[in-house]
Design an enzyme around this catalytic site. Structure first.
Site, PDB file in Angstrom:
ATOM      1  N   VAL A  40      -1.257   6.167  -8.815  1.00  0.00           N
ATOM      2  CA  VAL A  40      -1.144   6.503 -10.239  1.00  0.00           C
ATOM      3  C   VAL A  40      -2.524   6.467 -10.908  1.00  0.00           C
ATOM      4  O   VAL A  40      -2.958   7.445 -11.517  1.00  0.00           O
ATOM      5  CB  VAL A  40      -0.171   5.541 -10.967  1.00  0.00           C
ATOM      6  N   GLN A  41      -3.266   5.342 -10.750  1.00  0.00           N
ATOM      7  CA  GLN A  41      -4.611   5.274 -11.347  1.00  0.00           C
ATOM      8  C   GLN A  41      -5.603   6.157 -10.585  1.00  0.00           C
ATOM      9  O   GLN A  41      -6.504   6.745 -11.180  1.00  0.00           O
ATOM     10  CB  GLN A  41      -5.135   3.835 -11.360  1.00  0.00           C
ATOM     11  N   ALA A 101      -0.687  -5.345  -4.116  1.00  0.00           N
ATOM     12  CA  ALA A 101      -0.216  -5.955  -2.862  1.00  0.00           C
ATOM     13  C   ALA A 101      -0.900  -5.311  -1.654  1.00  0.00           C
ATOM     14  O   ALA A 101      -1.303  -6.003  -0.713  1.00  0.00           O
ATOM     15  CB  ALA A 101       1.305  -5.822  -2.754  1.00  0.00           C
ATOM     16  N   GLN A 103      -3.794  -4.053  -1.514  1.00  0.00           N
ATOM     17  CA  GLN A 103      -5.219  -4.429  -1.451  1.00  0.00           C
ATOM     18  C   GLN A 103      -5.450  -5.591  -0.477  1.00  0.00           C
ATOM     19  O   GLN A 103      -6.514  -5.713   0.115  1.00  0.00           O
ATOM     20  CB  GLN A 103      -5.726  -4.818  -2.843  1.00  0.00           C
ATOM     21  N   HIS A 124      -7.938  -4.107 -12.344  1.00  0.00           N
ATOM     22  CA  HIS A 124      -7.053  -5.224 -12.648  1.00  0.00           C
ATOM     23  C   HIS A 124      -7.761  -6.497 -12.179  1.00  0.00           C
ATOM     24  O   HIS A 124      -8.485  -6.474 -11.185  1.00  0.00           O
ATOM     25  CB  HIS A 124      -5.754  -5.040 -11.864  1.00  0.00           C
ATOM     26  N   GLU A 212       3.116  -6.337 -19.659  1.00  0.00           N
ATOM     27  CA  GLU A 212       4.047  -5.400 -18.994  1.00  0.00           C
ATOM     28  C   GLU A 212       5.422  -6.039 -18.767  1.00  0.00           C
ATOM     29  O   GLU A 212       6.446  -5.356 -18.822  1.00  0.00           O
ATOM     30  CB  GLU A 212       3.446  -4.854 -17.687  1.00  0.00           C
ATOM     31  N   GLU A 248      15.334   7.188 -32.334  1.00  0.00           N
ATOM     32  CA  GLU A 248      14.667   7.119 -33.636  1.00  0.00           C
ATOM     33  C   GLU A 248      13.345   6.350 -33.521  1.00  0.00           C
ATOM     34  O   GLU A 248      12.349   6.680 -34.166  1.00  0.00           O
ATOM     35  CB  GLU A 248      15.596   6.440 -34.644  1.00  0.00           C
TER      36      GLU A 248
HETATM   37  N1  LIG Z   1      -0.221   2.339 -12.451  1.00  0.00           N
HETATM   38  C1  LIG Z   1      -1.064   2.286 -13.485  1.00  0.00           C
HETATM   39  O1  LIG Z   1      -1.092   3.191 -14.316  1.00  0.00           O
HETATM   40  C2  LIG Z   1      -1.995   1.128 -13.659  1.00  0.00           C
HETATM   41  C3  LIG Z   1      -2.483   0.440 -12.565  1.00  0.00           C
HETATM   42  N2  LIG Z   1      -3.485  -0.480 -12.720  1.00  0.00           N
HETATM   43  C4  LIG Z   1      -4.050  -1.124 -11.555  1.00  0.00           C
HETATM   44  O2  LIG Z   1      -4.680  -0.119 -10.765  1.00  0.00           O
HETATM   45  C5  LIG Z   1      -4.561  -0.453  -9.383  1.00  0.00           C
HETATM   46  C6  LIG Z   1      -3.898   0.676  -8.638  1.00  0.00           C
HETATM   47  O3  LIG Z   1      -2.554   0.735  -9.069  1.00  0.00           O
HETATM   48  P1  LIG Z   1      -1.601   2.022  -8.889  1.00  0.00           P
HETATM   49  O4  LIG Z   1      -2.366   3.247  -9.149  1.00  0.00           O
HETATM   50  O5  LIG Z   1      -0.390   1.758  -9.705  1.00  0.00           O
HETATM   51  O6  LIG Z   1      -1.258   1.904  -7.323  1.00  0.00           O
HETATM   52  P2  LIG Z   1      -0.072   2.605  -6.506  1.00  0.00           P
HETATM   53  O7  LIG Z   1       1.065   1.669  -6.378  1.00  0.00           O
HETATM   54  O8  LIG Z   1       0.201   3.932  -7.116  1.00  0.00           O
HETATM   55  O9  LIG Z   1      -0.748   2.745  -5.063  1.00  0.00           O
HETATM   56  C7  LIG Z   1      -2.001   3.388  -4.870  1.00  0.00           C
HETATM   57  C8  LIG Z   1      -2.198   3.925  -3.481  1.00  0.00           C
HETATM   58  O10 LIG Z   1      -2.077   2.925  -2.493  1.00  0.00           O
HETATM   59  C9  LIG Z   1      -1.701   3.557  -1.294  1.00  0.00           C
HETATM   60  N3  LIG Z   1      -1.248   2.519  -0.373  1.00  0.00           N
HETATM   61  C10 LIG Z   1      -0.196   1.686  -0.508  1.00  0.00           C
HETATM   62  N4  LIG Z   1      -0.155   0.834   0.546  1.00  0.00           N
HETATM   63  C11 LIG Z   1      -1.226   1.125   1.328  1.00  0.00           C
HETATM   64  C12 LIG Z   1      -1.754   0.573   2.532  1.00  0.00           C
HETATM   65  N5  LIG Z   1      -1.171  -0.451   3.133  1.00  0.00           N
HETATM   66  N6  LIG Z   1      -2.882   1.120   3.056  1.00  0.00           N
HETATM   67  C13 LIG Z   1      -3.476   2.169   2.460  1.00  0.00           C
HETATM   68  N7  LIG Z   1      -3.032   2.717   1.304  1.00  0.00           N
HETATM   69  C14 LIG Z   1      -1.927   2.199   0.755  1.00  0.00           C
HETATM   70  C15 LIG Z   1      -0.658   4.537  -1.747  1.00  0.00           C
HETATM   71  O11 LIG Z   1      -0.540   5.594  -0.827  1.00  0.00           O
HETATM   72  C16 LIG Z   1      -1.242   5.043  -3.056  1.00  0.00           C
HETATM   73  O12 LIG Z   1      -2.048   6.170  -2.833  1.00  0.00           O
HETATM   74  C17 LIG Z   1      -3.815  -1.783  -9.332  1.00  0.00           C
HETATM   75  O13 LIG Z   1      -4.758  -2.805  -9.338  1.00  0.00           O
HETATM   76  C18 LIG Z   1      -3.029  -1.770 -10.632  1.00  0.00           C
HETATM   77  O14 LIG Z   1      -2.674  -3.042 -11.100  1.00  0.00           O
HETATM   78  C19 LIG Z   1      -4.053  -0.717 -13.940  1.00  0.00           C
HETATM   79  C20 LIG Z   1      -3.607  -0.070 -15.070  1.00  0.00           C
HETATM   80  C21 LIG Z   1      -2.476   0.813 -15.006  1.00  0.00           C
HETATM   81  C1  LIG Z   2       0.164   0.827 -17.341  1.00  0.00           C
HETATM   82  C2  LIG Z   2      -0.372  -0.547 -17.313  1.00  0.00           C
HETATM   83  O1  LIG Z   2      -1.376  -0.852 -17.916  1.00  0.00           O
HETATM   84  C3  LIG Z   2       0.411  -1.564 -16.633  1.00  0.00           C
HETATM   85  C4  LIG Z   2       1.728  -1.529 -17.330  1.00  0.00           C
HETATM   86  O2  LIG Z   2      -0.210  -2.795 -16.855  1.00  0.00           O
HETATM   87  C5  LIG Z   2       0.577  -1.315 -15.154  1.00  0.00           C
HETATM   88  O3  LIG Z   2       0.984  -0.204 -14.756  1.00  0.00           O
HETATM   89  O4  LIG Z   2       0.321  -2.242 -14.388  1.00  0.00           O
HETATM   90 MG   LIG Z   3      -0.472  -3.951 -15.111  1.00  0.00          MG
HETATM   91 MG   LIG Z   4      -1.938  -2.722 -18.112  1.00  0.00          MG
END
Ligand SMILES: NC(=O)C1=CN([C@@H]2O[C@H](COP(=O)(O)OP(=O)(O)OC[C@H]3O[C@@H](n4cnc5c(N)ncnc54)[C@H](O)[C@@H]3O)[C@@H](O)[C@H]2O)C=CC1
Ligand SMILES: CC(=O)[C@](C)(O)C(=O)O
Ligand SMILES: [Mg+2]
Ligand SMILES: [Mg+2]
Length: 352
Positions: A40-41, A101, A103, A124, A212, A248
């Site tokens: 997602v990020q 997780a 990571q 994060h 969150e 609303e």
């Molecule tokens: N989702 C969001 O919008 C937000 C996320 N964050 C932080 O950003 C970081 C990334 O989060 P997300 O984008 O939500 O992650 P995500 O859950 O979307 O996973 C990211 C990637 O990890 C890969 N992956 C999963 N397990 C794996 C493994 N064992 N080996 C290799 N690749 C693997 C997946 O294929 C995916 O491309 C985290 O630290 C999260 O807390 C911060 C703000 C918002």
């Molecule tokens: C979108 C965001 O900043 C969150 C809710 O903290 C997350 O996806 O981990």
């Molecule tokens: Mg978060």
């Molecule tokens: Mg956040």
């Protein structure tokens, strides 16, 4: 760095005025930014950096759906898209954007490629703060910092494309090169932040996990469900209950809060509504405050992070999450919501 007054407290913020994109490009011109993970990020931050003229590559597992997504988004295998290890080797700044997780599992590989002078970037404070649970302890001769966009990666990208910018926090955990500050701010601007406010790793993760689980996601679903259930039990139709609980709020009232604050939203509602809201809000605050205290403690003692690690590192975690999301989607509340959304004029088929 500007000092701004936030309701009586002075805080450091960095805006695009004092740190324009041209400065970020200058700071990063000799760096290779490797975005590891394309969930997602990953896409939001990698695409915004690419469009901002930063030398960005993506590291992702081949033969995965997200590899294909990165290709569809314009990353070229062998040029700007690589297997994770290759990207780790090429990158001078490693943006560690796997799920928190995941990571843990990849950490030994990442660590191997953290040669002196490189930078390790997180979005994060999780991995570093809860290092007893994650095992993530970086070598002393690399910079370690974070830029945490305060919203979904999807919004980060959408707002960038609209010419807007999501705000982010930034923190420096380790400044090995003496350049950590300019590097982290340059990255923050390059990923599309509107402005950056200062924090530290522990505060970022404590507040983020609280938010969150609290008002942003957990609590709001809880109070929606509570009000909806009461209205339904008292004989109100699903459409009426949904409209008075969610529609609303998202369509009419929250945009007003976003624009100019709660008092302004109140002031644009009837005096009848204002009287009632002013009488009732403290009762809701007092009823929920103990739950927020319990939540914060659960975050600070490491219970929440442990639960997240334990559940999200199971091989079938995705299926289980999807099952729980399906339950939410199929609840009467959100089924009613689906029909309500379809009735919004902008969602209706235009008649020929
Ligand atoms: N989702 C969001 O919008 C937000 C996320 N964050 C932080 O950003 C970081 C990334 O989060 P997300 O984008 O939500 O992650 P995500 O859950 O979307 O996973 C990211 C990637 O990890 C890969 N992956 C999963 N397990 C794996 C493994 N064992 N080996 C290799 N690749 C693997 C997946 O294929 C995916 O491309 C985290 O630290 C999260 O807390 C911060 C703000 C918002
Ligand atoms: C979108 C965001 O900043 C969150 C809710 O903290 C997350 O996806 O981990
Ligand atoms: Mg978060
Ligand atoms: Mg956040």
């Amino acid at each position: 760095m500007a000092q701004l007054n936030f309701g009586g407290t002075e805080e450091n913020v960095v805006t695009r005025d004092e740190f324009p994109l041209s400065k970020a490009q200058e700071v990063l011109k000799n760096e290779v930014v490797a975005v590891i993970g394309y969930g997602v990020q990953g896409p939001g931050q990698a695409l915004n950096q690419k469009d901002n003229g930063i030398n960005v590559i993506v590291g992702q597992r081949k033969n995965s759906k997200t590899w294909d997504k990165a290709v569809a988004d314009g990353f070229v295998p062998g040029e700007t898209l690589f297997e994770i290890e290759e990207a780790l080797e090429k990158g001078t700044i490693i943006c560690y954007l796997l799920s928190d997780a995941a990571q843990i599992e990849l950490w030994p590989t990442v660590k191997k490629h953290l040669t002196p002078g490189k930078a390790l970037y997180f979005s994060h404070g999780f991995g570093i703060t809860f290092n007893e649970q994650t095992g993530i302890v970086p070598p002393a001769d690399v910079d370690v910092f974070l830029v945490a966009p305060k919203g979904s990666g999807t919004s980060l990208r959408r707002m960038f494309l609209q010419g807007r910018g999501l705000n982010s926090s930034y923190a420096i955990f380790q400044d090995a090169t003496g350049k950590a500050f300019e590097r982290v701010i340059a990255l923050g601007i390059a990923v599309g932040s509107g402005y950056l406010f200062e924090t530290d790793f522990r505060k970022e993760v404590y507040s983020d996990l609280t938010g969150e689980r609290g008002t942003l996601m957990g609590c709001i679903q809880g109070i929606f469900a509570a009000q909806f259930e009461v209205l339904r039990a008292k004989g109100h139709s699903p459409s009426e209950a949904f409209n008075e609980t969610v529609e609303e709020l998202t369509q009419s009232l929250m945009p007003l809060v976003a624009e100019n604050g709660m008092d302004w939203m109140y002031a644009n509602c009837s005096t009848t509504a204002q009287r009632g809201a002013l009488d009732w809000w403290k009762k809701f605050r007092d009823a929920t405050k103990p739950v927020f205290e319990e939540l914060y403690d659960s975050v600070a003692t490491g219970k929440e992070s442990q639960r997240s690690i334990d559940s999200n590192s199971q091989p079938d975690y995705r299926e289980k999450l999807n099952e729980e999301l399906r339950e939410l989607r199929e609840s009467e509340l959100w089924q009613a919501g689906k029909t309500v959304r379809s009735l919004r004029p902008e969602n209706q088929e235009v008649e020929a």
